[in-house]
Design an enzyme around this catalytic site. Sequence first.
Site, mmCIF file in Angstrom:
data_model
loop_
_atom_site.group_PDB
_atom_site.id
_atom_site.type_symbol
_atom_site.label_atom_id
_atom_site.label_comp_id
_atom_site.label_asym_id
_atom_site.label_seq_id
_atom_site.Cartn_x
_atom_site.Cartn_y
_atom_site.Cartn_z
ATOM 1 N N GLY A 48 0.828 -1.213 0.000
ATOM 2 C CA GLY A 48 0.000 0.000 0.000
ATOM 3 C C GLY A 48 0.857 1.256 0.000
ATOM 4 N N ARG A 74 3.918 32.557 -19.320
ATOM 5 C CA ARG A 74 3.628 33.797 -18.581
ATOM 6 C C ARG A 74 4.810 34.771 -18.644
ATOM 7 N NH1 ARG A 74 0.112 37.457 -16.370
ATOM 8 N NH2 ARG A 74 0.717 38.108 -14.278
ATOM 9 N N GLN A 85 16.033 33.044 -12.796
ATOM 10 C CA GLN A 85 16.780 31.963 -12.153
ATOM 11 C C GLN A 85 16.073 31.414 -10.910
ATOM 12 O OE1 GLN A 85 20.836 33.381 -11.699
ATOM 13 N NE2 GLN A 85 21.379 32.593 -13.711
ATOM 14 N N GLN A 142 2.978 28.242 -6.508
ATOM 15 C CA GLN A 142 3.679 29.518 -6.333
ATOM 16 C C GLN A 142 4.077 30.106 -7.688
ATOM 17 O OE1 GLN A 142 3.841 30.784 -3.362
ATOM 18 N NE2 GLN A 142 5.111 32.573 -3.723
ATOM 19 N N ILE A 143 4.547 29.249 -8.580
ATOM 20 C CA ILE A 143 4.950 29.706 -9.911
ATOM 21 C C ILE A 143 3.739 30.269 -10.671
ATOM 22 C CG2 ILE A 143 5.697 28.825 -12.192
ATOM 23 C CD1 ILE A 143 7.752 27.081 -10.637
ATOM 24 N N GLY A 145 1.483 32.005 -9.336
ATOM 25 C CA GLY A 145 1.057 33.253 -8.698
ATOM 26 C C GLY A 145 -0.416 33.177 -8.300
ATOM 27 N N GLY A 146 -1.143 34.273 -8.488
ATOM 28 C CA GLY A 146 -2.566 34.327 -8.114
ATOM 29 C C GLY A 146 -3.384 33.298 -8.886
ATOM 30 N N GLU A 169 -2.082 5.751 4.833
ATOM 31 C CA GLU A 169 -1.153 4.611 4.739
ATOM 32 C C GLU A 169 0.047 4.820 5.674
ATOM 33 O OE1 GLU A 169 -2.909 2.745 2.623
ATOM 34 O OE2 GLU A 169 -1.746 0.907 2.882
HETATM 35 C C1 LIG Z 1 -8.717 10.364 2.496
HETATM 36 C C2 LIG Z 1 -8.371 9.338 3.522
HETATM 37 C C3 LIG Z 1 -8.495 7.999 3.210
HETATM 38 C C4 LIG Z 1 -8.177 7.020 4.138
HETATM 39 N N1 LIG Z 1 -8.341 5.723 3.796
HETATM 40 C C5 LIG Z 1 -8.117 4.767 4.715
HETATM 41 C C6 LIG Z 1 -8.356 3.401 4.410
HETATM 42 O O1 LIG Z 1 -8.745 3.056 3.298
HETATM 43 N N2 LIG Z 1 -8.151 2.482 5.389
HETATM 44 C C7 LIG Z 1 -7.730 2.830 6.621
HETATM 45 O O2 LIG Z 1 -7.566 1.954 7.475
HETATM 46 N N3 LIG Z 1 -7.479 4.122 6.926
HETATM 47 C C8 LIG Z 1 -7.664 5.088 6.021
HETATM 48 N N4 LIG Z 1 -7.434 6.395 6.354
HETATM 49 C C9 LIG Z 1 -6.935 6.725 7.691
HETATM 50 C C10 LIG Z 1 -5.462 7.088 7.677
HETATM 51 O O3 LIG Z 1 -4.679 5.946 7.403
HETATM 52 C C11 LIG Z 1 -5.110 7.733 9.019
HETATM 53 O O4 LIG Z 1 -5.761 8.996 9.074
HETATM 54 C C12 LIG Z 1 -3.611 7.914 9.189
HETATM 55 O O5 LIG Z 1 -2.964 6.677 9.291
HETATM 56 C C13 LIG Z 1 -3.245 8.757 10.406
HETATM 57 O O6 LIG Z 1 -3.873 8.245 11.539
HETATM 58 P P1 LIG Z 1 -4.754 9.228 12.445
HETATM 59 O O7 LIG Z 1 -5.649 10.027 11.568
HETATM 60 O O8 LIG Z 1 -5.372 8.389 13.497
HETATM 61 O O9 LIG Z 1 -3.721 10.253 13.053
HETATM 62 P P2 LIG Z 1 -3.002 10.155 14.481
HETATM 63 O O10 LIG Z 1 -2.406 8.797 14.661
HETATM 64 O O11 LIG Z 1 -3.917 10.666 15.530
HETATM 65 O O12 LIG Z 1 -1.803 11.175 14.262
HETATM 66 C C14 LIG Z 1 -1.955 12.584 14.435
HETATM 67 C C15 LIG Z 1 -0.576 13.209 14.323
HETATM 68 O O13 LIG Z 1 0.275 12.689 15.357
HETATM 69 C C16 LIG Z 1 1.431 12.119 14.787
HETATM 70 N N5 LIG Z 1 1.818 10.926 15.544
HETATM 71 C C17 LIG Z 1 1.045 9.849 15.891
HETATM 72 N N6 LIG Z 1 1.777 8.947 16.549
HETATM 73 C C18 LIG Z 1 3.047 9.450 16.627
HETATM 74 C C19 LIG Z 1 4.261 8.970 17.177
HETATM 75 N N7 LIG Z 1 4.337 7.767 17.782
HETATM 76 N N8 LIG Z 1 5.357 9.757 17.075
HETATM 77 C C20 LIG Z 1 5.301 10.948 16.443
HETATM 78 N N9 LIG Z 1 4.173 11.457 15.903
HETATM 79 C C21 LIG Z 1 3.067 10.702 15.988
HETATM 80 C C22 LIG Z 1 1.036 11.727 13.366
HETATM 81 O O14 LIG Z 1 2.159 11.613 12.532
HETATM 82 C C23 LIG Z 1 0.127 12.887 12.999
HETATM 83 O O15 LIG Z 1 0.906 13.983 12.583
HETATM 84 C C24 LIG Z 1 -7.727 7.388 5.429
HETATM 85 C C25 LIG Z 1 -7.572 8.752 5.735
HETATM 86 C C26 LIG Z 1 -7.880 9.714 4.811
HETATM 87 C C27 LIG Z 1 -7.706 11.165 5.178
#
Ligand SMILES: Cc1cc2nc3c(=O)[nH]c(=O)nc-3n(C[C@H](O)[C@H](O)[C@H](O)COP(=O)(O)OP(=O)(O)OC[C@H]3O[C@@H](n4cnc5c(N)ncnc54)[C@H](O)[C@@H]3O)c2cc1C
Length: 185
Positions: A48, A74, A85, A142-143, A145-146, A169
């Site tokens: 995945g 542009r 650059q 950014q490139i 712009g608006g 994931e």
């Molecule tokens: C559009 C979308 C589709 C999705 N599809 C699926 C799907 O098909 N199947 C599925 O199972 N899930 C799915 N998800 C869920 C997704 O996998 C989770 O949102 C993601 O893994 C993050 O988990 P969380 O939201 O619980 O965040 P949290 O675990 O609550 O994390 C919040 C923040 O804390 C940080 N954090 C957490 N633990 C630690 C640590 N130990 N050390 C440092 N930082 C940490 C994280 O990096 C993040 O910045 C989907 C989410 C979205 C938005």
Amino acid sequence: MGKKERKMGLRASDTRELVFQNAKVLKSQLLGHAGEGFKIAMSLLDSGRIGIAAQSVGIGRAALEEAVAYAKERKQFGKTLSSFQLTQAKIADMATNLDAARLLVYRAASLLARGEKCTKEASMAKSFASRAANKACYDALQIHGGNGYVREFPVERYFRDVRVTEIYEGTTEVQSLIIAREVLG
Ligand SMILES: Cc1cc2nc3c(=O)[nH]c(=O)nc-3n(C[C@H](O)[C@H](O)[C@H](O)COP(=O)(O)OP(=O)(O)OC[C@H]3O[C@@H](n4cnc5c(N)ncnc54)[C@H](O)[C@@H]3O)c2cc1C
């Protein structure tokens, strides 16, 4: 199925919670063996992550193509944006980082295809590619712009779509934990 989530991006694909209440599963419909669901779900994460890394490269490259086309067309101060650059530096970084991301994806995918362990390589590809793509979309906007901020140009959508690649994931932070665990042993 739970309610359809209202998302920032990826709106062509529905995201919903799945709710299981008193769900009965026939033995013939079991995937794998009873009690092994978590292990099976975890085993799918490597592939995945490679998929999300590839998705990141795709969105990033689309943003790069839009940025290149726009920068060539542009004109400001009597010159095209592409002749500045500072614009060239953005384009060079985007192209280099996206190429590096693509190679990391190929390496992880090739290990997976050969049936070899690829946990570290999949996390490296996912972490690097999603960050490279997010930066590429940021710079492409950014490139523009608006014009980058309005819906008429595709970079506005790429900017919204790409954001989640650093979240689902496994977040970028979680990828770092996995990579460190694999490196440190
Ligand atoms: C559009 C979308 C589709 C999705 N599809 C699926 C799907 O098909 N199947 C599925 O199972 N899930 C799915 N998800 C869920 C997704 O996998 C989770 O949102 C993601 O893994 C993050 O988990 P969380 O939201 O619980 O965040 P949290 O675990 O609550 O994390 C919040 C923040 O804390 C940080 N954090 C957490 N633990 C630690 C640590 N130990 N050390 C440092 N930082 C940490 C994280 O990096 C993040 O910045 C989907 C989410 C979205 C938005």
